[in-house]
Write a protein that holds these residues in place. Structure first.
Motif, PDB file in Angstrom:
ATOM      1  N   GLU A 271     -39.881  35.897 -21.033  1.00 15.14           N
ATOM      2  CA  GLU A 271     -39.285  34.610 -21.373  1.00 15.14           C
ATOM      3  C   GLU A 271     -37.773  34.776 -21.510  1.00 15.14           C
ATOM      4  O   GLU A 271     -37.234  35.887 -21.427  1.00 15.14           O
ATOM      5  N   HIS A 272     -37.093  33.671 -21.736  1.00 18.14           N
ATOM      6  CA  HIS A 272     -35.650  33.725 -21.917  1.00 18.14           C
ATOM      7  C   HIS A 272     -35.219  32.724 -22.981  1.00 18.14           C
ATOM      8  O   HIS A 272     -35.978  31.836 -23.368  1.00 18.14           O
ATOM      9  N   THR A 273     -34.008  32.902 -23.443  1.00 14.47           N
ATOM     10  CA  THR A 273     -33.389  31.970 -24.371  1.00 14.47           C
ATOM     11  C   THR A 273     -31.903  31.938 -24.071  1.00 14.47           C
ATOM     12  O   THR A 273     -31.386  32.824 -23.369  1.00 14.47           O
ATOM     13  N   TYR A 274     -31.217  30.935 -24.571  1.00  8.75           N
ATOM     14  CA  TYR A 274     -29.772  30.861 -24.384  1.00  8.75           C
ATOM     15  C   TYR A 274     -29.054  31.157 -25.693  1.00  8.75           C
ATOM     16  O   TYR A 274     -29.458  30.688 -26.766  1.00  8.75           O
TER      17      TYR A 274
END
Length: 411
Positions: A271-274
């Motif tokens: 997953e990713h996040t900013y």
């Protein structure tokens, strides 16, 4: 299996034979030589017996690490002796052939005697790894070093110019045996003036319970303004032991994933996040373990789905072979990848800025430090803990601090 055992026994006998030759050349006292033979035999029997008692349902224990350390301590120096004396024998055989062919020397004078000074040199050289391995076991494994690295990017968002990231990796908590040293390392982490901390996997050797005595210590890692994030390493999946059932393995895996949260880290699973700073942002992407020769649970495309090619991206992926195989040429353009896994084999030679060598470099193209490919970088952390061999020689446990700077890399 039988053939492999025979070859292994033959190799041990070969090494023991040449090691004995070095001592016999220098020492003429009969009882000392007999004592050396008896001790060598007893140690070999102990090592073989200990390895036969390895329980795959338990995995690595203090006993197996002790045995591995003892084996290396005994046989690495003996291998040095063997190489030197075997090399001398090749020279002696060559000289005997020359004596016979050119000078027709009598048979008893054909083979030159073993030279005493060669055995002295061999023992002197063998003492180097012997003493180094002792140091590695008692001091090196906790000789934590802070490695600082500045990386320039022309497309780094302005607000992130000077942004600092602390990285740790490969904790292997089941190997620890000194609370004071680990507490000191946590203090060292907290002393770094960073904006964010990233943990790139392997919190345990195999079992979740290995981390339980250390939860309070690692919970002391301070909170960072822009967060504490982590990914899984290959050891976190419990792949290297025999489980009574798939259910037991899965329960352990779920408990290991919880450990990261229990010490305050957000575990990222494909997953990713900013990360936002002012009006700018960078993407932080975390994949599960993906290794060329290990578990391939990482899904880079899933983790980066929705991330724009133009976004500045920092990726966490435990095994650096993932960078070599997939990341460095990926169309999404991952600017910086943080990895670990190799430990630098826990044995090597490093002279910062001048020379770096380890057996790890014959397995991994990227094995310790910073590597670049068309403006994309991977940093391979040397590891916080230790595994198998209970020590570190030359490749010290690492806490990394990376500073991102806007601009072109002058190198």
């Amino acid at each position: 299996m039988i053939l492999r055992f025979i070859i292994l026994c033959a190799l041990f006998l070969f090494i023991e034979f040449y090691s004995y030759q070095a001592f016999r050349t220098l020492i003429k006292i009969r009882w000392v030589l007999i004592s050396y033979q008896i001790i060598s035999l007893l140690l070999l029997i102990f090592i073989i017996y200990s390895f036969t008692q390895f329980d795959r349902s338990v995995g690595q224990t203090r006993q197996t690490m002790f045995t591995m350390g003892l084996m290396l301590l005994i046989y690495v120096p003996k291998i040095v002796l063997t190489i030197i004396l075997f090399g001398e024998d090749i020279v002696r055989i060559g000289a005997s052939i020359l004596n016979y062919c050119m000078y027709n020397a009598p048979r008893k004078e054909m083979m030159p005697d073993r030279r005493k000074f060669v055995s002295q040199i061999a023992l002197g050289l063998a003492a180097i790894p012997f003493l180094s391995l002792i140091y590695g076991i008692f001091e090196g494994k906790y000789n934590f070093k802070v490695f600082k690295q500045t990386i320039f990017y022309p497309d780094l968002p302005d607000a992130f110019d000077g942004f600092r990231i602390t990285q740790i990796s490969d904790v292997h908590s089941g190997s620890f045996d000194n609370p004071d040293k680990i507490s000191y390392a946590i203090d060292l982490i907290n002393q770094q003036e960073s904006d964010m901390i990233l943990f790139t996997g392997d919190i345990v050797n195999t079992h979740a319970k290995e981390m339980h005595p250390w939860l309070e210590t690692f919970s002391r890692i301070k909170n960072y303004k822009y967060g504490k994030f982590s990914v899984l390493g290959n050891h976190d999946y419990g792949e290297y032991v025999t489980w009574p059932s798939e259910k037991a393995k899965e329960e352990n895996f779920q408990e290991i994933k919880k450990l990261y949260g229990q010490i305050g880290f957000k575990l990222m699973l494909n997953e990713h996040t900013y990360i936002h700073k002012g009006e700018d942002k960078i993407a932080l992407v975390g994949v599960e373990n993906w290794g060329e020769n290990f578990k391939k649970a990482g899904d880079l495309n899933k983790a980066s789905q929705g991330v724009d090619q133009k976004d500045f991206k920092v990726l966490m992926s435990h095994d650096p072979s993932h960078w070599e195989s997939e990341i460095k040429n990926h169309p999404k353009n991952f600017h910086l990848t943080l990895a670990g896994h190799t430990h630098g084999m826990q044995f090597g030679i490093e002279i910062p800025g001048y020379f770096k060598w380890s057996l790890a470099q014959y397995i991994y193209k990227q094995w310790a430090g910073l590597y670049e490919h068309v403006g994309r970088y991977v940093y391979v952390n040397r590891g916080f803990g230790f595994h198998a061999y209970p020590g570190r020689v030359g490749i010290m446990p690492e806490i990394t601090v990376i500073e991102l700077k806007k601009g072109k890399n002058v190198a």
